[in-house]
Design a protein around this motif. Sequence first.
Motif, PDB file in Angstrom:
ATOM      1  N   GLU A  74     -27.041  -6.185  35.738  1.00  0.00           N
ATOM      2  CA  GLU A  74     -26.328  -5.665  34.572  1.00  0.00           C
ATOM      3  C   GLU A  74     -25.343  -4.575  34.972  1.00  0.00           C
ATOM      4  OE1 GLU A  74     -27.593  -4.997  30.034  1.00  0.00           O
ATOM      5  OE2 GLU A  74     -28.729  -3.802  31.467  1.00  0.00           O
ATOM      6  N   ALA A  75     -25.734  -3.712  35.905  1.00  0.00           N
ATOM      7  CA  ALA A  75     -24.834  -2.661  36.381  1.00  0.00           C
ATOM      8  C   ALA A  75     -23.625  -3.262  37.085  1.00  0.00           C
ATOM      9  CB  ALA A  75     -25.587  -1.720  37.321  1.00  0.00           C
ATOM     10  N   VAL A  76     -23.848  -4.308  37.878  1.00  0.00           N
ATOM     11  CA  VAL A  76     -22.749  -4.997  38.557  1.00  0.00           C
ATOM     12  C   VAL A  76     -21.792  -5.595  37.528  1.00  0.00           C
ATOM     13  CG1 VAL A  76     -22.186  -7.048  39.924  1.00  0.00           C
ATOM     14  CG2 VAL A  76     -23.966  -5.488  40.704  1.00  0.00           C
ATOM     15  N   LEU A  77     -22.335  -6.272  36.529  1.00  0.00           N
ATOM     16  CA  LEU A  77     -21.506  -6.913  35.514  1.00  0.00           C
ATOM     17  C   LEU A  77     -20.727  -5.895  34.693  1.00  0.00           C
ATOM     18  CD1 LEU A  77     -23.945  -9.707  34.293  1.00  0.00           C
ATOM     19  CD2 LEU A  77     -21.831 -10.029  35.588  1.00  0.00           C
ATOM     20  N   LYS A 111     -15.310  -3.685  33.469  1.00  0.00           N
ATOM     21  CA  LYS A 111     -14.478  -2.543  33.076  1.00  0.00           C
ATOM     22  C   LYS A 111     -13.390  -2.210  34.089  1.00  0.00           C
ATOM     23  CE  LYS A 111     -18.185  -0.280  30.473  1.00  0.00           C
ATOM     24  NZ  LYS A 111     -19.136   0.856  30.435  1.00  0.00           N
ATOM     25  N   THR A 112     -13.386  -2.893  35.205  1.00  0.00           N
ATOM     26  CA  THR A 112     -12.445  -2.514  36.249  1.00  0.00           C
ATOM     27  C   THR A 112     -11.431  -3.590  36.563  1.00  0.00           C
ATOM     28  OG1 THR A 112     -13.957  -3.296  37.958  1.00  0.00           O
ATOM     29  CG2 THR A 112     -14.084  -0.978  37.376  1.00  0.00           C
ATOM     30  N   GLU A 113     -10.343  -3.152  37.126  1.00  0.00           N
ATOM     31  CA  GLU A 113      -9.263  -4.042  37.524  1.00  0.00           C
ATOM     32  C   GLU A 113      -9.451  -4.500  38.960  1.00  0.00           C
ATOM     33  OE1 GLU A 113      -4.832  -5.119  37.571  1.00  0.00           O
ATOM     34  OE2 GLU A 113      -6.324  -4.925  36.030  1.00  0.00           O
ATOM     35  N   THR A 114      -9.697  -3.571  39.846  1.00  0.00           N
ATOM     36  CA  THR A 114      -9.836  -3.905  41.260  1.00  0.00           C
ATOM     37  C   THR A 114     -11.195  -3.490  41.808  1.00  0.00           C
ATOM     38  OG1 THR A 114      -8.957  -1.781  41.982  1.00  0.00           O
ATOM     39  CG2 THR A 114      -7.363  -3.539  41.594  1.00  0.00           C
ATOM     40  N   PHE A 117      -8.490  -0.792  33.986  1.00  0.00           N
ATOM     41  CA  PHE A 117      -7.335  -1.475  33.412  1.00  0.00           C
ATOM     42  C   PHE A 117      -7.550  -1.574  31.911  1.00  0.00           C
ATOM     43  CE2 PHE A 117      -5.198  -5.346  31.924  1.00  0.00           C
ATOM     44  CZ  PHE A 117      -3.914  -5.121  32.373  1.00  0.00           C
ATOM     45  N   ASP A 118      -6.664  -0.973  31.140  1.00  0.00           N
ATOM     46  CA  ASP A 118      -6.799  -0.976  29.687  1.00  0.00           C
ATOM     47  C   ASP A 118      -6.046  -2.182  29.127  1.00  0.00           C
ATOM     48  OD1 ASP A 118      -6.980  -0.484  26.980  1.00  0.00           O
ATOM     49  OD2 ASP A 118      -6.741   1.691  27.210  1.00  0.00           O
ATOM     50  N   PHE A 119      -6.729  -3.312  29.081  1.00  0.00           N
ATOM     51  CA  PHE A 119      -6.098  -4.551  28.626  1.00  0.00           C
ATOM     52  C   PHE A 119      -5.686  -4.450  27.159  1.00  0.00           C
ATOM     53  CE2 PHE A 119      -6.524  -8.972  26.970  1.00  0.00           C
ATOM     54  CZ  PHE A 119      -5.486  -9.540  27.684  1.00  0.00           C
ATOM     55  N   ASP A 120      -6.522  -3.823  26.340  1.00  0.00           N
ATOM     56  CA  ASP A 120      -6.200  -3.685  24.919  1.00  0.00           C
ATOM     57  C   ASP A 120      -4.913  -2.890  24.728  1.00  0.00           C
ATOM     58  OD1 ASP A 120      -8.411  -5.130  24.182  1.00  0.00           O
ATOM     59  OD2 ASP A 120      -9.678  -3.379  23.828  1.00  0.00           O
ATOM     60  N   ALA A 121      -4.754  -1.800  25.491  1.00  0.00           N
ATOM     61  CA  ALA A 121      -3.540  -0.990  25.394  1.00  0.00           C
ATOM     62  C   ALA A 121      -2.318  -1.784  25.840  1.00  0.00           C
ATOM     63  CB  ALA A 121      -3.684   0.277  26.226  1.00  0.00           C
ATOM     64  N   ALA A 122      -2.486  -2.590  26.893  1.00  0.00           N
ATOM     65  CA  ALA A 122      -1.373  -3.415  27.375  1.00  0.00           C
ATOM     66  C   ALA A 122      -0.981  -4.451  26.332  1.00  0.00           C
ATOM     67  CB  ALA A 122      -1.753  -4.094  28.688  1.00  0.00           C
ATOM     68  N   CYS A 123      -1.977  -5.018  25.640  1.00  0.00           N
ATOM     69  CA  CYS A 123      -1.685  -5.981  24.577  1.00  0.00           C
ATOM     70  C   CYS A 123      -0.897  -5.319  23.453  1.00  0.00           C
ATOM     71  CB  CYS A 123      -2.981  -6.566  24.012  1.00  0.00           C
ATOM     72  SG  CYS A 123      -3.790  -7.772  25.075  1.00  0.00           S
ATOM     73  N   ALA A 124      -1.308  -4.119  23.058  1.00  0.00           N
ATOM     74  CA  ALA A 124      -0.637  -3.419  21.969  1.00  0.00           C
ATOM     75  C   ALA A 124       0.796  -3.069  22.336  1.00  0.00           C
ATOM     76  CB  ALA A 124      -1.411  -2.156  21.601  1.00  0.00           C
ATOM     77  N   GLU A 125       1.015  -2.678  23.590  1.00  0.00           N
ATOM     78  CA  GLU A 125       2.350  -2.244  24.008  1.00  0.00           C
ATOM     79  C   GLU A 125       3.285  -3.406  24.312  1.00  0.00           C
ATOM     80  OE1 GLU A 125       4.480   0.715  27.313  1.00  0.00           O
ATOM     81  OE2 GLU A 125       2.293   0.503  27.238  1.00  0.00           O
ATOM     82  N   HIS A 126       2.772  -4.429  24.966  1.00  0.00           N
ATOM     83  CA  HIS A 126       3.648  -5.500  25.451  1.00  0.00           C
ATOM     84  C   HIS A 126       3.398  -6.862  24.810  1.00  0.00           C
ATOM     85  CE1 HIS A 126       4.885  -2.668  28.508  1.00  0.00           C
ATOM     86  NE2 HIS A 126       3.637  -2.547  28.936  1.00  0.00           N
TER      87      HIS A 126
END
Length: 207
Positions: A67-70, A75-78, A83-92
């Motif tokens: 569960e910790a691995v998942l 929550k991470t990009e790399t 990486f805030d995907f929700d913020a990127a969706c709202a902006e772009h």
Amino acid sequence: MTVERQAGPRGPYAKSAQRANDILDAATKTFSTHGYRGGSMRDIARQLDVSLTSIVHHFGTKYALLEAVLERADKTETGTEVFDFDAACAEHGVAAATLERVRSGLTRPALLRLFAILAAESSEPGHPAHEWFVDRYRRKRESLAAAFAYDQERNRINPAHDPHALSRLLIGTWDGAQLQWLIDPSIDMVATMREFFEWKLPEATLD
């Protein structure tokens, strides 16, 4: 005037945090190669040349470690950068944000493989991570549907589309493209996702 700086963990706390992070790295490698059932905590301990007791001390059980691995991977990009995907969706817009996320995914095949293997394993209701993935896909569908609805409010995409249907189609296409790329890296995953948006949402901004 002296400005106080917040210091990070020191001494045994820093070492403990680093050990936990090392365990998560090793567990990610193990689960992304052998799956949950094929990988063992002993395998993870051997990678780090530590005792099984050390793994148990930090995470308690194999499922708690999974569960910790998942959670970290989700929550991470790399593996280190959020990486805030929700913020990127709202902006772009959803289309442009998705292509950005797909491009970044090319640098983290181990994490993509982790989700591909464990999602397939957890399709069995008795799998320890079954409910985790049920909840994850529910949250993803709801989040993407809301992002598509926001795009419609901003006149980025045609309001005639059902945002919930778009959400399900995008997740299915995205997961399928990732799996094909993991199997055969010669497949252009970015081009595949771009073609999906050009077919389904030609009015969307892709760059």
